[in-house]
Enzyme design. Structure first.
Site, PDB file in Angstrom:
ATOM      1  N   ASN A 220     -50.234  55.861  -1.451  1.00 20.43           N
ATOM      2  CA  ASN A 220     -50.997  55.053  -2.404  1.00 20.43           C
ATOM      3  C   ASN A 220     -50.092  54.265  -3.349  1.00 20.43           C
ATOM      4  O   ASN A 220     -50.553  53.331  -4.017  1.00 20.43           O
ATOM      5  CB  ASN A 220     -51.962  55.932  -3.218  1.00 20.43           C
ATOM      6  CG  ASN A 220     -51.261  56.914  -4.124  1.00 20.43           C
ATOM      7  OD1 ASN A 220     -50.391  57.671  -3.690  1.00 20.43           O
ATOM      8  ND2 ASN A 220     -51.630  56.935  -5.395  1.00 20.43           N
ATOM      9  N   HIS A 221     -48.798  54.593  -3.421  1.00 23.02           N
ATOM     10  CA  HIS A 221     -47.869  53.824  -4.258  1.00 23.02           C
ATOM     11  C   HIS A 221     -47.173  52.716  -3.479  1.00 23.02           C
ATOM     12  O   HIS A 221     -46.423  51.942  -4.083  1.00 23.02           O
ATOM     13  CB  HIS A 221     -46.834  54.745  -4.906  1.00 23.02           C
ATOM     14  CG  HIS A 221     -47.344  55.425  -6.134  1.00 23.02           C
ATOM     15  ND1 HIS A 221     -47.123  54.949  -7.405  1.00 23.02           N
ATOM     16  CD2 HIS A 221     -48.100  56.545  -6.286  1.00 23.02           C
ATOM     17  CE1 HIS A 221     -47.708  55.748  -8.295  1.00 23.02           C
ATOM     18  NE2 HIS A 221     -48.307  56.725  -7.633  1.00 23.02           N
ATOM     19  N   HIS A 272     -51.228  60.518   4.045  1.00 22.13           N
ATOM     20  CA  HIS A 272     -50.653  60.693   2.708  1.00 22.13           C
ATOM     21  C   HIS A 272     -51.555  61.500   1.782  1.00 22.13           C
ATOM     22  O   HIS A 272     -51.119  62.465   1.158  1.00 22.13           O
ATOM     23  CB  HIS A 272     -50.359  59.342   2.067  1.00 22.13           C
ATOM     24  CG  HIS A 272     -49.857  59.483   0.659  1.00 22.13           C
ATOM     25  ND1 HIS A 272     -48.602  59.958   0.373  1.00 22.13           N
ATOM     26  CD2 HIS A 272     -50.463  59.264  -0.544  1.00 22.13           C
ATOM     27  CE1 HIS A 272     -48.447  60.020  -0.944  1.00 22.13           C
ATOM     28  NE2 HIS A 272     -49.556  59.601  -1.521  1.00 22.13           N
ATOM     29  N   HIS A 464     -49.096  63.632  -1.697  1.00 19.99           N
ATOM     30  CA  HIS A 464     -49.933  63.058  -2.761  1.00 19.99           C
ATOM     31  C   HIS A 464     -50.035  63.904  -4.020  1.00 19.99           C
ATOM     32  O   HIS A 464     -50.314  63.373  -5.087  1.00 19.99           O
ATOM     33  CB  HIS A 464     -51.334  62.790  -2.179  1.00 19.99           C
ATOM     34  CG  HIS A 464     -52.205  61.900  -3.016  1.00 19.99           C
ATOM     35  ND1 HIS A 464     -51.746  60.759  -3.635  1.00 19.99           N
ATOM     36  CD2 HIS A 464     -53.528  61.979  -3.320  1.00 19.99           C
ATOM     37  CE1 HIS A 464     -52.748  60.160  -4.261  1.00 19.99           C
ATOM     38  NE2 HIS A 464     -53.828  60.889  -4.104  1.00 19.99           N
ATOM     39  N   GLU A 651     -48.411  29.601 -21.172  1.00 19.54           N
ATOM     40  CA  GLU A 651     -48.800  30.808 -20.445  1.00 19.54           C
ATOM     41  C   GLU A 651     -49.605  31.746 -21.342  1.00 19.54           C
ATOM     42  O   GLU A 651     -50.570  32.374 -20.899  1.00 19.54           O
ATOM     43  CB  GLU A 651     -47.544  31.521 -19.921  1.00 19.54           C
ATOM     44  CG  GLU A 651     -46.863  30.784 -18.770  1.00 19.54           C
ATOM     45  CD  GLU A 651     -45.511  31.365 -18.430  1.00 19.54           C
ATOM     46  OE1 GLU A 651     -45.077  31.217 -17.277  1.00 19.54           O
ATOM     47  OE2 GLU A 651     -44.872  31.968 -19.311  1.00 19.54           O
ATOM     48  N   ASP A 684     -39.534  28.943 -31.447  1.00 17.88           N
ATOM     49  CA  ASP A 684     -38.696  28.483 -30.344  1.00 17.88           C
ATOM     50  C   ASP A 684     -39.521  28.069 -29.132  1.00 17.88           C
ATOM     51  O   ASP A 684     -38.974  27.765 -28.070  1.00 17.88           O
ATOM     52  CB  ASP A 684     -37.697  29.567 -29.947  1.00 17.88           C
ATOM     53  CG  ASP A 684     -38.384  30.842 -29.444  1.00 17.88           C
ATOM     54  OD1 ASP A 684     -39.640  30.924 -29.545  1.00 17.88           O
ATOM     55  OD2 ASP A 684     -37.676  31.744 -28.961  1.00 17.88           O
ATOM     56  N   GLU A 691     -44.046  39.696 -30.223  1.00 21.34           N
ATOM     57  CA  GLU A 691     -44.953  38.642 -30.671  1.00 21.34           C
ATOM     58  C   GLU A 691     -46.272  38.705 -29.902  1.00 21.34           C
ATOM     59  O   GLU A 691     -47.336  38.421 -30.453  1.00 21.34           O
ATOM     60  CB  GLU A 691     -44.280  37.273 -30.489  1.00 21.34           C
ATOM     61  CG  GLU A 691     -43.100  37.047 -31.421  1.00 21.34           C
ATOM     62  CD  GLU A 691     -42.342  35.768 -31.108  1.00 21.34           C
ATOM     63  OE1 GLU A 691     -41.706  35.223 -32.018  1.00 21.34           O
ATOM     64  OE2 GLU A 691     -42.379  35.324 -29.938  1.00 21.34           O
TER      65      GLU A 691
END
Length: 710
Positions: A220-221, A272, A464, A651, A684, A691
């Site tokens: 699952n990872h 898994h 798991h 963004e 900037d 921030e």
């Protein structure tokens, strides 16, 4: 003689107390781990919203985060990618291993030696290795069939989670993979540990070198959305800054092409996570596994074909967040920003159990048992019902049951994969949603028995779950859990193990533990170290939910004494945190008793030094950011495409449009622009993570002001 008996009794009591501490330490670690997985599954719902809506909001070009979260169609063909890779030059100053394809034993040996010396493989060879692995995996079936007749024994390893020392220790004790020494690695190679990249390079190299004797199952990872939270994405970008994005995109394909099961001698099934009462190996063999890039993103279907989706979000009843917007995500109730914390003793008593009476095993990964929505307490979210179930659609506080049509094949395939990757065994018969993790199911001995008998098998091997001894048998010996990452939670917390099967298919277990400092510690010292770490994590959890806990405590404390009975205190803590822990046993380590034997509940939130005053309880900024900092950091890292630690003002604007749209909050563009300018402290034109957090402080202030005015 009497002295000997007294010493024996004292020793037994001492060991019993030590064992009790060891067990509750283990339970704390595991409960917090699964709670974190639920948080990730809920966050993935937000990611899905971003993917489905960002292009529309942005208005031009591909969306901002699809390079990490979705399988985008790139302009590069396979030949173009190979050409791009060939253009990368390896400088003469590079002293690491140099690979040539097809690989040889000398190549794998040089990789092992280089990684032992903390060297990094050059990006050119990484990309070449991933391209070759992808080409090989495309030819592999979904279910691999192997035989012990070609070897004396086959070695099966469980989760490694980026712990290179464990892999190297396995190879040292058991020998390197070869035609005479075949291996099966059962998923979860990456995340959590700091050497995930090295592990997959080694495993993929041996896969190409011994394709008939090295087998890798998907875990699952092996999922790019999981990797965002648990560290692998960050590791790749830090180690391969310039080409990190190319590696991550290629790994999406490679992970989705990994086989999902292995069968030994037609008798032993290896997956898994586990199975469900709907698991069908014949159906699994026929699916297109590469379409499931992430098990956290369900296929597009939802309610459109039953005519329930509103044409726009304006269809929400009363303008609240509990109307039509919730149809977009099964997790939206538990993700509501204004969560209720009101409790009654009856509700908290009924919520103390984490089991479910539902018979459906097809549980969406977004299912959360930890939501504070009263309807969810004591009931299981309908999430993704099976075709025979009724679909419950929220209209504020009421529900309308509608029978959905048969889901499309893509969704059936997705459900099968989710069950294989996410499920856990339980001791009770039946198959119920895995409310503790939030995805997959719990399967009982009868489910195991039915599947094994149907396919003429005798044993199910899965991973798991971390086990203290590295392995565990259940379901009358028909299910084996194997976990290969030692010291998973804390140094000395658990052993790792692998299992070997010969032609007789009788399992032989081998345990180990990578030790640096623990060899010098006594058993009591090792338990104390792990216990201290677990209690610290639990105290952080209490602080993160302080507002909800205090509101609930005060519901019980009608006389405002600051104290509760131990029973009421334990009920409240469990009803809020939903960790299924022995709170009465843990109470002495978490809260003080008053002279009359009641619990001073405010002492739960005191700092390490006792007696510090507790601030007036209110949903404060520190608590909010403490609880969601990981999620916010993941979102920030998604936006920060080059992982420079900075995002542009534009963004930031686009991200806040997503937040406001997803949460149903009306924030005009002018307000977003003002916010962006106000938090860019150094002017900037870029925003760093601190921030970015400041933006949430601003919104938090607005929320508090709205609550006061309301």
């Amino acid at each position: 003689m009497k002295a000997a008996i007294l010493i024996q009794r004292w020793y037994r009591r001492y060991m019993a107390r030590l064992e009790m501490r060891r067990r509750y330490t283990w339970n704390i670690f595991q409960s917090i781990e699964y709670a974190g997985e639920q948080d990730q599954l809920q966050l993935s719902s937000f990611f899905s919203f971003m993917l489905d809506n960002f292009t529309h909001l942005n208005g031009n070009g591909p969306d901002l985060i699809s390079h990490l979260l979705d399988s985008v169609v790139e302009p590069w063909t396979e030949e173009g990618r190979q050409f791009k890779c060939d253009q990368i030059t390896v400088p003469d100053s590079y002293t690491g291993p140099r690979l040539s394809f097809p690989l040889s034993v000398a190549d794998t040996n040089s990789l092992l030696n280089a990684f032992k010396e903390q060297q990094t493989l050059h990006v050119k060879y990484v990309l070449q290795l991933l391209h070759e692995t992808k080409k090989f995996l495309k030819q592999m079936p979904n279910v691999i069939y192997v035989s012990t007749s070609y070897a004396k024994e086959i070695t099966i390893c469980g989760d490694l989670h980026g712990r290179l020392d464990d892999l190297l220790l396995i190879f040292y004790k058991n020998g390197l993979p070869s035609a005479e020494n075949p291996y099966i690695f059962n998923g979860d190679f990456v995340d959590r540990g700091k050497k995930s990249m090295e592990i997959i390079i080694i495993l993929f190299a041996f896969l190409l070198l011994y394709p008939d004797h090295m087998h890798l199952n998907r875990g699952n990872h092996e999922d790019h959305i999981m990797n965002l939270r648990y560290g692998f994405t960050k590791e790749v970008m830090q180690k391969y800054k310039t080409h990190g994005r190319d590696i991550l995109q290629l790994l999406q394909d490679v992970f989705s092409l990994l086989p999902i099961a292995t069968v030994i001698d037609n008798k032993v099934l290896i997956v898994h996570g586990g199975i469900s009462d709907k698991t069908d190996l014949d159906f699994l063999s026929s699916i297109e596994r590469d379409k499931v890039k992430s098990a956290l993103r369900l296929p597009k279907r939802s309610l459109e074909h039953v005519g329930l989706r509103a044409g726009s979000r304006s269809g929400r009843v009363g303008g609240g967040r509990q109307g039509w917007a919730q149809l977009d995500s099964p997790c939206s109730q538990s993700r509501s920003r204004k969560r209720t914390s009101r409790l009654s003793k009856q509700a908290s008593a009924s919520s103390s159990t984490s089991s479910s009476s539902s018979s459906s095993s097809l549980c969406s990964p977004c299912l959360s048992s930890r939501s504070n929505t009263p309807w969810i307490r004591g009931h299981v979210s309908p999430s993704l019902p099976s075709p025979s179930d009724g679909l419950q659609v929220p209209f504020l506080d009421s529900f309308v049951s509608i029978t959905p049509p048969e889901p499309p094949r893509e969704e059936l395939e997705w459900r099968q994969i989710v069950d294989i990757l996410w499920s856990d065994p339980k001791n009770q018969n039946g198959c119920t949603p895995n409310t503790f993790r939030g995805g997959g199911c719990y399967f009982g001995p009868d489910v195991t028995q039915n599947l094994l008998e149907k396919h003429g098998m005798t044993l199910l091997i899965r991973s798991h779950e971390c086990k203290q001894e590295g392995y565990e048998l259940c379901h009358d010996g028909q299910v084996i859990t194997i976990f290969s990452a030692s010291n998973y939670y804390e140094e000395g917390s658990n052993r790792g193990a692998y299992v070997k099967l010969g032609p007789e298919l009788v399992p032989r277990f081998f345990q180990y533990q990578v030790s640096r400092s623990t060899r010098k510690l006594t058993l009591q010292q090792r338990v104390s170290v792990a216990e201290g770490s677990a209690l610290k994590a639990l105290q952080e959890k209490l602080f993160a939910h302080r507002s909800e806990l205090m509101a609930a405590f005060q519901q019980y404390d009608t006389n405002n004494t600051g104290c509760l009975s131990i029973s009421d205190w334990a009920q409240v803590v469990e009803s809020v945190l939903r960790l299924d822990l022995p709170w009465r046993t843990l109470r002495p380590r978490l809260a003080r008793l008053a002279p009359d034997g009641s619990v001073e509940y405010k002492s739960c939130f005191e700092d390490v030094s006792p007696g510090q005053p507790v601030p007036q309880v209110a949903p404060n900024l520190a608590e909010t950011l403490y609880r969601y900092r990981t999620d916010l950091e993941i979102i920030f890292n998604i936006i920060d495409k080059d992982h420079s630690g900075l995002i542009s003002i534009e963004e930031f604007r686009q991200t806040w449009k997503l937040f406001s749209s997803h949460l149903g909050v009306a924030v005009n563009e002018g307000a977003i622009n003002d916010m962006a300018r106000s938090i860019d402290f150094n002017k900037d034109g870029s925003i760093d993570f601190n921030e970015f957090l400041e933006a949430f402080r601003v919104v938090h202030k607005l929320d508090v002001k709205e609550q006061q005015q309301g």
